[in-house]
Design a protein around this motif. Structure first.
Motif, PDB file in Angstrom:
ATOM      1  N   THR A   1      17.403 -28.967  13.589  1.00  0.00           N
ATOM      2  CA  THR A   1      15.762 -28.481  13.614  1.00  0.00           C
ATOM      3  C   THR A   1      15.707 -28.169  11.921  1.00  0.00           C
ATOM      4  O   THR A   1      14.617 -27.405  11.695  1.00  0.00           O
TER       5      THR A   1
ATOM      6  N   ASN B   1      12.326 -26.688   9.784  1.00  0.00           N
ATOM      7  CA  ASN B   1      12.084 -25.304   9.523  1.00  0.00           C
ATOM      8  C   ASN B   1      11.822 -25.445   7.823  1.00  0.00           C
ATOM      9  O   ASN B   1      11.186 -24.481   7.442  1.00  0.00           O
TER      10      ASN B   1
ATOM     11  N   THR C   1       4.773 -23.725  11.843  1.00  0.00           N
ATOM     12  CA  THR C   1       5.725 -23.906  13.044  1.00  0.00           C
ATOM     13  C   THR C   1       4.852 -24.297  14.373  1.00  0.00           C
ATOM     14  O   THR C   1       5.502 -24.816  15.293  1.00  0.00           O
TER      15      THR C   1
ATOM     16  N   HIS D   1      12.264 -19.301  13.574  1.00  0.00           N
ATOM     17  CA  HIS D   1      11.552 -20.562  13.398  1.00  0.00           C
ATOM     18  C   HIS D   1      11.942 -21.231  14.449  1.00  0.00           C
ATOM     19  O   HIS D   1      12.111 -20.811  15.643  1.00  0.00           O
TER      20      HIS D   1
ATOM     21  N   LEU E   1      18.467 -21.134   4.945  1.00  0.00           N
ATOM     22  CA  LEU E   1      18.418 -21.905   6.276  1.00  0.00           C
ATOM     23  C   LEU E   1      20.003 -22.215   6.788  1.00  0.00           C
ATOM     24  O   LEU E   1      20.236 -21.935   7.914  1.00  0.00           O
TER      25      LEU E   1
ATOM     26  N   GLY F   1      18.358 -20.317  13.796  1.00  0.00           N
ATOM     27  CA  GLY F   1      17.567 -21.474  13.491  1.00  0.00           C
ATOM     28  C   GLY F   1      18.453 -22.714  14.048  1.00  0.00           C
ATOM     29  O   GLY F   1      19.117 -22.789  14.988  1.00  0.00           O
TER      30      GLY F   1
ATOM     31  N   ASP G   1       9.943 -15.796  18.638  1.00  0.00           N
ATOM     32  CA  ASP G   1      10.595 -17.105  18.753  1.00  0.00           C
ATOM     33  C   ASP G   1      10.972 -17.145  20.246  1.00  0.00           C
ATOM     34  O   ASP G   1      11.043 -18.326  21.084  1.00  0.00           O
TER      35      ASP G   1
ATOM     36  N   SER H   1       8.353 -25.830   7.029  1.00  0.00           N
ATOM     37  CA  SER H   1       7.322 -24.887   7.403  1.00  0.00           C
ATOM     38  C   SER H   1       7.831 -23.807   6.327  1.00  0.00           C
ATOM     39  O   SER H   1       6.665 -23.207   5.700  1.00  0.00           O
TER      40      SER H   1
ATOM     41  N   THR I   1       3.247 -20.564   7.072  1.00  0.00           N
ATOM     42  CA  THR I   1       4.435 -20.992   7.352  1.00  0.00           C
ATOM     43  C   THR I   1       4.711 -20.905   9.012  1.00  0.00           C
ATOM     44  O   THR I   1       5.128 -21.817   9.589  1.00  0.00           O
TER      45      THR I   1
END
Length: 329
Positions: A128, A132, A177, A23, A114, A124, A271, A135, A173
């Motif tokens: 943020t 995350n 993002t 993410h 997460l 991650g 990413d 999403s 998802t």
């Protein structure tokens, strides 16, 4: 369906590698946007906690289903797959819980996963986290749920409905993002629309084949769990033995892959490509981490992801055992 599920370890064996990042990474959103996404996500997480607490209070046995849903996200989110575009990405695992314990359970489950990844795996970010969670644990499950409810009215075969719902939930998802990043980093010439197209080209295109694989896995696991719940009181249940062997084999492959994949290079992750795109859109931009957490070494990282998979497998195994006992009661 059992025969199809037994093919999954072979697919995973040649396809997966440990996850490098997930993410939006720490420092890639300005503080104002971090606060905004926290403000949007926190109410959902609070309502999710209330929902889960009410479920468990009303029916204590729901703890088993919640454990299965959480374990599934733990396992799948720690596995990364190369894609046809030359980049790689990961599965989400949120649709199983959406369909078995309820869509409102996922914000809290997703937040726990997460946070675990952010603190232990530098995966991650804490600043943020709100973005995350939005999403992965809010939009993805909501999209899957709406598709499932809508298609169930016109398609009688549940496996098809679950497949499509999982595919859409996974794609939603990554589309979310892409939009989150495009809002913050618009294209100098084409603005938000141009940036959204570029980020979607990185995330959404990469995720297409992976969403198909996640849909296959989710359908297979749901059918296995339902078959276990329907199993008769037979002393020797051949079908149940096959189910257990299939899940055990899949678990062993998933546990070994993060370590094996640590020595195999499948190319840059989606990413990483998104980070390069941010730098291209915002010349001179420097990521500013607001939370400097634990940063594992390259040697330790595969083992930490294996640890995450192992935790997920342990929880899943204990919950699955409880379901088997319940089916015989």
């Amino acid at each position: 369906m059992l025969r199809k599920l037994y093919l999954l370890p072979l697919i995973l064996l040649i396809a997966l590698e440990p996850l490098q990042a997930m993410h939006i990474m720490e420092g890639y959103l300005p503080l104002g946007w971090c606060i905004f996404w926290y403000a949007v996500s926190v109410p959902f997480v609070f309502l999710s906690y209330r929902f889960i607490a009410a479920q468990v209070r009303r029916e204590p046995r729901r703890r088993v289903d919640l454990a299965l849903a959480s374990a599934f996200v733990f396992i799948l989110s720690a596995l990364k797959l190369p894609s046809v575009t030359g980049s790689s990405s990961h599965l989400t695992g949120t649709t199983l819980g959406t369909l078995t314990v309820g869509v409102m359970a996922m914000p809290l489950i997703g937040t726990i996963v997460l946070i675990f990844q952010s603190l232990l795996l530098a995966h991650g970010g804490i600043s943020t986290l709100g973005a995350n969670v939005f999403s992965l644990a809010i939009i993805g499950p909501q999209a899957a749920y709406l598709v499932y409810v809508s298609l169930s009215k016109v398609i009688s075969r549940r496996s098809i409905v679950v497949f499509v719902a999982t595919f859409i939930g996974s794609m939603a998802t990554y589309v979310t993002t892409s939009i989150q990043l495009a809002i913050v980093f618009p294209d100098p010439e084409m603005g938000f629309v141009g940036a959204a197209g570029k980020f979607l080209g990185i995330f959404a295109v990469t995720q297409l084949p992976l969403s198909v694989l996640e849909a296959i896995i989710t359908v297979g696991v749901i059918e296995l769990l339902e078959g276990t719940r329907r199993s008769a009181l037979a002393v020797v249940d051949r079908a149940q033995t096959l189910r257990t062997l299939g899940l055990s084999l899949l678990a062993l492959v998933c546990l070994a892959l993060p370590v094996v994949g640590g020595y195999v290079d499948f190319g840059s992750g989606a990413d990483d490509q998104a980070g390069e795109m941010v730098e291209a859109l915002a010349t001179g931009y420097e990521p500013t981490p607001f939370f400097e957490g634990y940063e594992p070494s390259e040697a330790a990282e595969p083992w930490l992801f294996a640890l995450q998979v192992g935790i997920g497998i342990l929880i899943f195994a204990l919950a699955y055992r409880a379901i088997r006992r319940r089916s015989k009661a």
